[in-house]
Design a protein around this motif. Sequence first.
Motif, PDB file in Angstrom:
ATOM      1  N   UNK A 149       0.850  -1.248  -0.108  1.00 41.05           N
ATOM      2  CA  UNK A 149      -0.118  -0.063  -0.032  1.00 41.05           C
ATOM      3  C   UNK A 149       0.611   1.138   0.013  1.00 41.05           C
ATOM      4  N   UNK A 150       2.075   1.183   0.659  1.00 39.50           N
ATOM      5  CA  UNK A 150       2.911   2.143   0.647  1.00 39.50           C
ATOM      6  C   UNK A 150       3.622   2.681  -0.736  1.00 39.50           C
ATOM      7  N   UNK A 151       3.493   1.529  -1.644  1.00 38.87           N
ATOM      8  CA  UNK A 151       4.010   1.759  -3.082  1.00 38.87           C
ATOM      9  C   UNK A 151       3.070   2.434  -3.981  1.00 38.87           C
ATOM     10  N   UNK A 152       1.581   2.362  -3.517  1.00 36.94           N
ATOM     11  CA  UNK A 152       0.823   2.549  -4.467  1.00 36.94           C
ATOM     12  C   UNK A 152       0.724   4.201  -4.940  1.00 36.94           C
ATOM     13  N   UNK A 153       0.261   4.177  -6.118  1.00 37.00           N
ATOM     14  CA  UNK A 153       0.328   5.329  -6.653  1.00 37.00           C
ATOM     15  C   UNK A 153      -0.918   6.145  -7.003  1.00 37.00           C
ATOM     16  N   UNK A 154      -1.010   7.585  -6.556  1.00 35.97           N
ATOM     17  CA  UNK A 154      -2.358   8.078  -6.712  1.00 35.97           C
ATOM     18  C   UNK A 154      -2.789   8.547  -8.033  1.00 35.97           C
ATOM     19  N   UNK A 155      -3.817   8.496  -8.448  1.00 34.97           N
ATOM     20  CA  UNK A 155      -4.243   9.334  -9.752  1.00 34.97           C
ATOM     21  C   UNK A 155      -5.131  10.142  -9.783  1.00 34.97           C
ATOM     22  N   UNK A 156      -4.995  11.463 -10.588  1.00 33.18           N
ATOM     23  CA  UNK A 156      -6.123  12.254 -10.461  1.00 33.18           C
ATOM     24  C   UNK A 156      -7.225  11.764 -11.434  1.00 33.18           C
ATOM     25  N   UNK A 157      -8.435  11.697 -10.823  1.00 36.01           N
ATOM     26  CA  UNK A 157      -9.737  11.217 -11.456  1.00 36.01           C
ATOM     27  C   UNK A 157     -10.100  11.956 -12.566  1.00 36.01           C
ATOM     28  N   UNK A 158     -10.831  11.465 -13.560  1.00 41.75           N
ATOM     29  CA  UNK A 158     -11.274  12.106 -14.700  1.00 41.75           C
ATOM     30  C   UNK A 158     -12.283  13.367 -13.780  1.00 41.75           C
ATOM     31  N   UNK A 159     -12.119  14.504 -14.726  1.00 44.76           N
ATOM     32  CA  UNK A 159     -12.823  15.547 -14.261  1.00 44.76           C
ATOM     33  C   UNK A 159     -14.482  15.239 -14.287  1.00 44.76           C
ATOM     34  N   UNK A 160     -15.062  14.541 -15.109  1.00 44.69           N
ATOM     35  CA  UNK A 160     -16.258  14.108 -15.201  1.00 44.69           C
ATOM     36  C   UNK A 160     -16.730  13.189 -14.186  1.00 44.69           C
ATOM     37  N   UNK A 161     -15.869  12.675 -13.390  1.00 45.97           N
ATOM     38  CA  UNK A 161     -16.079  11.722 -12.395  1.00 45.97           C
ATOM     39  C   UNK A 161     -17.120  11.972 -11.271  1.00 45.97           C
ATOM     40  N   UNK A 162     -16.518  13.229 -10.784  1.00 43.38           N
ATOM     41  CA  UNK A 162     -17.209  13.850  -9.795  1.00 43.38           C
ATOM     42  C   UNK A 162     -18.731  14.132 -10.032  1.00 43.38           C
ATOM     43  N   UNK A 163     -18.817  14.687 -11.203  1.00 44.92           N
ATOM     44  CA  UNK A 163     -20.321  15.061 -11.685  1.00 44.92           C
ATOM     45  C   UNK A 163     -21.176  13.951 -11.799  1.00 44.92           C
ATOM     46  N   UNK A 164     -20.470  12.758 -12.321  1.00 46.98           N
ATOM     47  CA  UNK A 164     -21.404  11.432 -12.445  1.00 46.98           C
ATOM     48  C   UNK A 164     -21.784  10.889 -11.005  1.00 46.98           C
ATOM     49  N   UNK A 165     -20.839  11.121 -10.141  1.00 51.64           N
ATOM     50  CA  UNK A 165     -21.129  10.376  -8.964  1.00 51.64           C
ATOM     51  C   UNK A 165     -22.031  11.264  -8.240  1.00 51.64           C
ATOM     52  N   UNK A 166     -21.972  12.625  -8.142  1.00 53.88           N
ATOM     53  CA  UNK A 166     -23.001  13.646  -7.711  1.00 53.88           C
ATOM     54  C   UNK A 166     -24.374  13.499  -8.391  1.00 53.88           C
ATOM     55  N   UNK A 167     -24.450  13.085  -9.471  1.00 55.68           N
ATOM     56  CA  UNK A 167     -25.794  13.029 -10.163  1.00 55.68           C
ATOM     57  C   UNK A 167     -26.327  11.779  -9.954  1.00 55.68           C
ATOM     58  N   UNK A 168     -25.825  10.747  -9.647  1.00 50.71           N
ATOM     59  CA  UNK A 168     -26.334   9.412  -9.009  1.00 50.71           C
ATOM     60  C   UNK A 168     -26.718   9.526  -7.590  1.00 50.71           C
ATOM     61  N   UNK A 169     -26.142  10.229  -7.112  1.00 53.46           N
ATOM     62  CA  UNK A 169     -26.464  10.039  -5.149  1.00 53.46           C
ATOM     63  C   UNK A 169     -28.094  10.164  -5.020  1.00 53.46           C
ATOM     64  N   UNK A 170     -28.702  11.126  -5.805  1.00 51.33           N
ATOM     65  CA  UNK A 170     -30.180  11.013  -5.542  1.00 51.33           C
ATOM     66  C   UNK A 170     -30.965   9.855  -5.805  1.00 51.33           C
ATOM     67  N   UNK A 171     -30.267   8.897  -6.837  1.00 46.91           N
ATOM     68  CA  UNK A 171     -30.993   7.915  -7.106  1.00 46.91           C
ATOM     69  C   UNK A 171     -30.487   6.587  -6.753  1.00 46.91           C
ATOM     70  N   UNK A 172     -29.664   6.590  -5.534  1.00 48.07           N
ATOM     71  CA  UNK A 172     -29.113   5.436  -4.883  1.00 48.07           C
ATOM     72  C   UNK A 172     -29.870   5.457  -3.304  1.00 48.07           C
ATOM     73  N   UNK A 173     -30.531   4.299  -3.084  1.00 45.81           N
ATOM     74  CA  UNK A 173     -31.305   4.353  -1.887  1.00 45.81           C
ATOM     75  C   UNK A 173     -30.174   3.868  -0.828  1.00 45.81           C
TER      76      UNK A 173
END
Length: 98
Positions: free
Chosen positions: A50-74
């Motif tokens: 885990x200490x060797x893991x590399x972080x990556x910047x998520x694609x810009x549209x990912x946040x918008x997709x996640x936030x858009x699905x929140x109202x539809x997930x129970x």
Amino acid sequence: MTNADVHTLTGAYVLHALSEDERAAFERHLVACEACTQEVAELDATAGRLGLAVSETPPPALRARVMGRIPNVRQESPLPKPPSRGGGNPGRGRRASR
């Protein structure tokens, strides 16, 4: 510390999160416990990876997709409380002392 308690310390031991007394007690336990010795070795290897893991910047549209699905997930309901042992009202059936 009970024998059952000491078996729960493997993760904290690997992450150097035990007090000196707990660490000493756990290391004494490790001498005789093959299961904990193996778990410590496995957790240590995992923590190293885990200490060797590399972080990556998520694609810009990912946040918008996640936030858009929140109202539809129970949201899942909380787990029900387990029944209490001993049952009933502890005061019921007792006479008041005078």
